[in-house]
Design an enzyme around this catalytic site. Structure first.
Site, PDB file in Angstrom:
ATOM      1  N   TYR A  79      -7.774  14.683  -7.785  1.00 42.66           N
ATOM      2  CA  TYR A  79      -6.756  14.119  -8.785  1.00 42.66           C
ATOM      3  C   TYR A  79      -5.544  14.737  -9.641  1.00 42.66           C
ATOM      4  CZ  TYR A  79      -5.475  10.470 -12.556  1.00 42.66           C
ATOM      5  OH  TYR A  79      -4.786   9.694 -13.429  1.00 42.66           O
TER       6      TYR A  79
ATOM      7  N   ASP B 273       0.751  -1.507  -0.202  1.00 39.24           N
ATOM      8  CA  ASP B 273      -0.315  -0.237   0.220  1.00 39.24           C
ATOM      9  C   ASP B 273       1.121   1.156  -0.056  1.00 39.24           C
ATOM     10  OD1 ASP B 273      -1.265   1.837   0.829  1.00 39.24           O
ATOM     11  OD2 ASP B 273      -3.296   1.369   1.567  1.00 39.24           O
TER      12      ASP B 273
END
Ligand code: NAP
Length: 249
Positions: free
Chosen positions: A157, A65
């Site tokens: 984003y 992760d």
């Protein structure tokens, strides 16, 4: 063994599927030993088996992760233990949590900044520690044309992907004299699970806007990444290559 990155050791984050998988595959085809890392360890293992072509020693599958400091540091450590070096890192892992400013939660903002910006920074820091000592290495960060143009519904984003450009340039300046190059790629509209999540009419409208009149394929992004990872780009650092079929010239 021939190939543009023959004998090199590489990590690709988020490479269980999509663009990352094709980057890992193309690096491997060009002679690299590759760590296939993904937050989904099962998917990483499946992708690694697919890429290896029976040569299991040339691939390593890891669950990682990228938002977790220890997870990223472990990924780099395990790669060095297995392959004896780290020459190439591709920071590719990504998520989207698209919504208008009216609807986007702070959690959606934090999640996207966390995976892209914190994740890339953690990767750059961990790889730089190894590469600086070795006196060589190349890092390729996956940004997006969304970080150049800004897309409605992607304030999180676009911010993260623009941030990756600044991070790339700052790291490139810090590491250049140690023989480590850091570059970025900005894909346009590419056919993956990420873009399949878009409404069909939005995808078609974006595609119609592209001078080459089609979305790109993951392998077409991988080509630019392998170029930046290889000695073909030996005098390039802090550069941002656009892979967008002519969009946003
Ligand atoms: P994708 O098919 O969704 O693949 C992204 C991979 O990253 C997935 O396997 C995902 O796992 C993994 N991932 C997510 N969070 C992670 C984490 N915290 N740690 C490690 N891995 C994680 O997306 P893609 O289209 O191939 O995108 C790859 C990169 O290209 C991303 O950085 C994306 O922003 C960028 N990009 C894509 C496009 C496009 O049009 N597709 C355009 C420009 C830039 P899960 O699925 O389990 O979450």
């Amino acid at each position: 063994m021939g190939g543009l990155v023959a004998g090199r050791s590489a990590i690709v984050t988020g490479s269980g599927q999509g663009i990352g998988l094709e980057i890992a595959r193309l690096l491997h085809e060009h002679g690299a030993r590759v760590t296939v890392a993904d937050v989904d360890a099962g998917r990483a293992a499946k992708a690694a088996a697919e890429i290896s072509g029976g040569d299991a020693d040339s691939v390593l599958a890891l669950g990682c992760d990228v938002t977790e400091e220890t997870s990223v540091d472990d990924m780099v450590r395990q790669t060095v233990e297995r392959f004896g070096a780290l020459d190439i890192l591709v920071n590719n892992a990504g998520i989207t949590r698209d919504a208008s400013l009216r609807k986007m939660s702070a959690a959606d903002f934090d999640a996207v900044i966390g995976v892209h910006l914190r994740g890339t920074w953690l990767g750059v820091r961990a790889a730089a520690a190894v590469m600086r000592e070795a006196g060589r290495g190349t890092i390729v960060n996956i940004s997006s044309l969304s970080g150049k143009s800004g897309n409605p519904g992607q304030t999180n984003y676009s911010a993260a992907k623009a941030g990756i450009v600044g991070l790339t340039k700052a790291a490139a300046k810090e590491l250049a004299h140690r023989g480590v190059r850091v570059n970025a790629v900005q894909p346009g509209l590419i056919r993956t699970a990420m873009t399949e999540a878009m409404p069909a009419e939005v995808f078609a409208a974006r595609e119609a806007d592209i001078p080459m009149r089609r979305a790109g394929l993951p392998r077409e992004v991988a080509g630019a990444v392998v170029f930046l990872a290889s000695e073909l780009s030996s005098y390039m650092t802090g550069a941002v290559l656009e892979v967008g079929g002519g969009r946003l010239m």
